[in-house]
Scaffold this motif. Structure first.
Motif, PDB file in Angstrom:
ATOM      1  N   GLN A   1      -6.321   3.866   4.105  1.00  0.00           N
ATOM      2  CA  GLN A   1      -5.668   2.592   3.795  1.00  0.00           C
ATOM      3  C   GLN A   1      -5.878   2.219   2.332  1.00  0.00           C
ATOM      4  OE1 GLN A   1      -3.698   0.711   6.157  1.00  0.00           O
ATOM      5  NE2 GLN A   1      -3.053   0.015   4.127  1.00  0.00           N
ATOM      6  N   ALA A   2      -7.078   2.482   1.825  1.00  0.00           N
ATOM      7  CA  ALA A   2      -7.354   2.161   0.422  1.00  0.00           C
ATOM      8  C   ALA A   2      -6.470   2.985  -0.508  1.00  0.00           C
ATOM      9  CB  ALA A   2      -8.832   2.409   0.121  1.00  0.00           C
ATOM     10  N   ARG A   3      -6.292   4.275  -0.200  1.00  0.00           N
ATOM     11  CA  ARG A   3      -5.440   5.129  -1.035  1.00  0.00           C
ATOM     12  C   ARG A   3      -3.982   4.687  -0.952  1.00  0.00           C
ATOM     13  NH1 ARG A   3      -8.697   9.338   1.100  1.00  0.00           N
ATOM     14  NH2 ARG A   3      -7.038   9.999   2.509  1.00  0.00           N
ATOM     15  N   LEU A   4      -3.537   4.364   0.254  1.00  0.00           N
ATOM     16  CA  LEU A   4      -2.152   3.913   0.424  1.00  0.00           C
ATOM     17  C   LEU A   4      -1.905   2.607  -0.319  1.00  0.00           C
ATOM     18  CD1 LEU A   4      -1.580   4.674   4.222  1.00  0.00           C
ATOM     19  CD2 LEU A   4      -0.654   5.940   2.268  1.00  0.00           C
ATOM     20  N   ASP A   5      -2.891   1.703  -0.260  1.00  0.00           N
ATOM     21  CA  ASP A   5      -2.745   0.413  -0.953  1.00  0.00           C
ATOM     22  C   ASP A   5      -2.669   0.610  -2.465  1.00  0.00           C
ATOM     23  OD1 ASP A   5      -2.742  -0.890   1.448  1.00  0.00           O
ATOM     24  OD2 ASP A   5      -4.763  -1.724   1.261  1.00  0.00           O
ATOM     25  N   THR A   6      -3.502   1.522  -2.992  1.00  0.00           N
ATOM     26  CA  THR A   6      -3.465   1.793  -4.431  1.00  0.00           C
ATOM     27  C   THR A   6      -2.108   2.355  -4.832  1.00  0.00           C
ATOM     28  OG1 THR A   6      -5.850   2.178  -4.545  1.00  0.00           O
ATOM     29  CG2 THR A   6      -4.499   3.140  -6.299  1.00  0.00           C
ATOM     30  N   GLY A   7      -1.606   3.284  -4.036  1.00  0.00           N
ATOM     31  CA  GLY A   7      -0.300   3.858  -4.319  1.00  0.00           C
ATOM     32  C   GLY A   7       0.807   2.816  -4.265  1.00  0.00           C
ATOM     33  N   SER A   8       0.761   1.940  -3.277  1.00  0.00           N
ATOM     34  CA  SER A   8       1.781   0.892  -3.144  1.00  0.00           C
ATOM     35  C   SER A   8       1.729  -0.076  -4.321  1.00  0.00           C
ATOM     36  CB  SER A   8       1.586   0.125  -1.831  1.00  0.00           C
ATOM     37  OG  SER A   8       1.788   0.964  -0.722  1.00  0.00           O
ATOM     38  N   LEU A   9       0.511  -0.413  -4.762  1.00  0.00           N
ATOM     39  CA  LEU A   9       0.354  -1.336  -5.890  1.00  0.00           C
ATOM     40  C   LEU A   9       0.920  -0.739  -7.174  1.00  0.00           C
ATOM     41  CD1 LEU A   9      -0.790  -3.859  -7.271  1.00  0.00           C
ATOM     42  CD2 LEU A   9      -3.003  -2.683  -7.409  1.00  0.00           C
ATOM     43  N   LEU A  10       0.546   0.503  -7.487  1.00  0.00           N
ATOM     44  CA  LEU A  10       1.052   1.149  -8.690  1.00  0.00           C
ATOM     45  C   LEU A  10       2.566   1.334  -8.619  1.00  0.00           C
ATOM     46  CD1 LEU A  10      -1.737   3.812  -9.274  1.00  0.00           C
ATOM     47  CD2 LEU A  10      -1.366   1.700 -10.550  1.00  0.00           C
ATOM     48  N   HIS A  11       3.042   1.647  -7.433  1.00  0.00           N
ATOM     49  CA  HIS A  11       4.472   1.811  -7.194  1.00  0.00           C
ATOM     50  C   HIS A  11       5.217   0.525  -7.527  1.00  0.00           C
ATOM     51  CE1 HIS A  11       8.175   2.175  -4.814  1.00  0.00           C
ATOM     52  NE2 HIS A  11       7.966   3.468  -4.802  1.00  0.00           N
ATOM     53  N   MET A  12       4.720  -0.602  -7.031  1.00  0.00           N
ATOM     54  CA  MET A  12       5.381  -1.884  -7.272  1.00  0.00           C
ATOM     55  C   MET A  12       5.342  -2.259  -8.748  1.00  0.00           C
ATOM     56  SD  MET A  12       5.162  -5.320  -7.939  1.00  0.00           S
ATOM     57  CE  MET A  12       3.412  -5.692  -7.740  1.00  0.00           C
ATOM     58  N   LEU A  13       4.185  -2.079  -9.398  1.00  0.00           N
ATOM     59  CA  LEU A  13       4.049  -2.457 -10.797  1.00  0.00           C
ATOM     60  C   LEU A  13       4.887  -1.563 -11.708  1.00  0.00           C
ATOM     61  CD1 LEU A  13       0.212  -3.181 -11.013  1.00  0.00           C
ATOM     62  CD2 LEU A  13       2.069  -4.853 -11.047  1.00  0.00           C
ATOM     63  N   LEU A  14       4.968  -0.282 -11.386  1.00  0.00           N
ATOM     64  CA  LEU A  14       5.700   0.653 -12.234  1.00  0.00           C
ATOM     65  C   LEU A  14       7.207   0.539 -12.046  1.00  0.00           C
ATOM     66  CD1 LEU A  14       5.424   2.985 -14.282  1.00  0.00           C
ATOM     67  CD2 LEU A  14       5.430   4.562 -12.334  1.00  0.00           C
ATOM     68  N   LEU A  15       7.641   0.396 -10.786  1.00  0.00           N
ATOM     69  CA  LEU A  15       9.071   0.409 -10.500  1.00  0.00           C
ATOM     70  C   LEU A  15       9.671  -0.985 -10.372  1.00  0.00           C
ATOM     71  CD1 LEU A  15       9.222   3.262  -7.827  1.00  0.00           C
ATOM     72  CD2 LEU A  15       9.212   3.431 -10.314  1.00  0.00           C
TER      73      LEU A  15
ATOM     74  N   ALA B   1      -6.625  -4.093 -13.385  1.00  0.00           N
ATOM     75  CA  ALA B   1      -6.884  -2.706 -13.768  1.00  0.00           C
ATOM     76  C   ALA B   1      -5.637  -1.853 -13.548  1.00  0.00           C
ATOM     77  CB  ALA B   1      -8.052  -2.148 -12.954  1.00  0.00           C
ATOM     78  N   ALA B   2      -4.908  -2.130 -12.461  1.00  0.00           N
ATOM     79  CA  ALA B   2      -3.689  -1.376 -12.165  1.00  0.00           C
ATOM     80  C   ALA B   2      -2.618  -1.637 -13.218  1.00  0.00           C
ATOM     81  CB  ALA B   2      -3.165  -1.734 -10.783  1.00  0.00           C
ATOM     82  N   GLN B   3      -2.565  -2.855 -13.734  1.00  0.00           N
ATOM     83  CA  GLN B   3      -1.604  -3.158 -14.800  1.00  0.00           C
ATOM     84  C   GLN B   3      -1.868  -2.281 -16.022  1.00  0.00           C
ATOM     85  OE1 GLN B   3      -2.160  -7.493 -15.085  1.00  0.00           O
ATOM     86  NE2 GLN B   3      -0.038  -7.735 -14.397  1.00  0.00           N
ATOM     87  N   ALA B   4      -3.137  -2.098 -16.368  1.00  0.00           N
ATOM     88  CA  ALA B   4      -3.494  -1.241 -17.504  1.00  0.00           C
ATOM     89  C   ALA B   4      -3.123   0.212 -17.214  1.00  0.00           C
ATOM     90  CB  ALA B   4      -4.988  -1.360 -17.799  1.00  0.00           C
TER      91      ALA B   4
END
Length: 211
Positions: free
Chosen positions: A57-71, A112-115
């Motif tokens: 779940q932690a890995r999926l959440d990280t991927g979803s967060l980066l996905h949303m911020l990037l795209l 941190a994900a924004q950076a």
């Protein structure tokens, strides 16, 4: 276009249940029963993997967060102003966000994900990849040999015949990535994405690339 993250994953389309990459992988790697149980229009009860739940779940959440911020598309984020999930208040905020269809993210992790996303954009630009040339979160619906199918490309350019797909890894390791690719059926994803684009634009047959 115009299909929300929630509607896509709920298979909220007219007609029969649609075959997606994730359901196809369950069918091939587990069993027809697993695939039936996981489909929202059939069993609607995804089979859990309890020994992996927290880390997965932690890995999926990280991927979803980066996905949303990037795209700029995908599941909406709820920033939780706590240092960790250890307190009851933080846990309650997390559950409330999930119940509302939001992705709960601790404030520190969000910043941190924004950076990280800034660095990803700079790296892509150095390779000549401009995300503005691609359409984000494109849903494809088609039929293959009588089977209703669907896919959702992270980034698609019909003009270029290119699909870009974001994958998040803990570290760059070819052996670990190959194991992950096999496990999550990235070969199935490649075939499905290319087939979906070629079904929508037959003139691109044999010329679609997935990066």
């Amino acid at each position: 276009k115009g299909v929300s993250h929630q509607d896509y994953h709920a298979d909220a389309f007219e007609g029969p249940p649609r075959l997606s990459r994730s359901i196809a992988v369950r069918l091939l790697q587990q069993s027809p029963l697993h695939a039936w149980a996981a489909h929202p229009k059939l069993g609607g009860q995804p089979v859990e993997e309890p020994e992996e739940d927290a880390q997965l779940q932690a890995r999926l959440d990280t991927g979803s967060l980066l996905h949303m911020l990037l795209l700029g598309a995908g599941v909406a984020v709820a920033v939780v102003e706590h240092d960790s999930w250890r307190t009851n208040a933080a846990k309650d905020a997390r559950e409330l966000a999930r119940s509302n269809g939001l992705l709960p993210v601790l404030a520190g992790k969000y910043y941190a994900a924004q950076a990280t996303v800034k660095a990803i954009r700079e790296s892509l630009a150095a390779y000549g990849i401009q995300l503005g040339a691609y359409e984000p979160e494109v849903t494809g619906l088609w039929e293959a040999e009588g089977v209703a199918c669907k896919s959702r490309q992270d980034l698609l350019s019909l003009a270029l015949g290119e699909i870009l797909d974001l994958k998040v890894v803990d570290r760059i390791n070819l052996r670990a990535f190959k194991a992950s690719a096999d496990r999550y059926g990235l070969d199935v994803q490649h075939a499905a994405y290319v087939e979906g684009v070629e079904a929508a634009k037959p003139a691109l047959a044999g010329r679609v690339s997935l990066e």
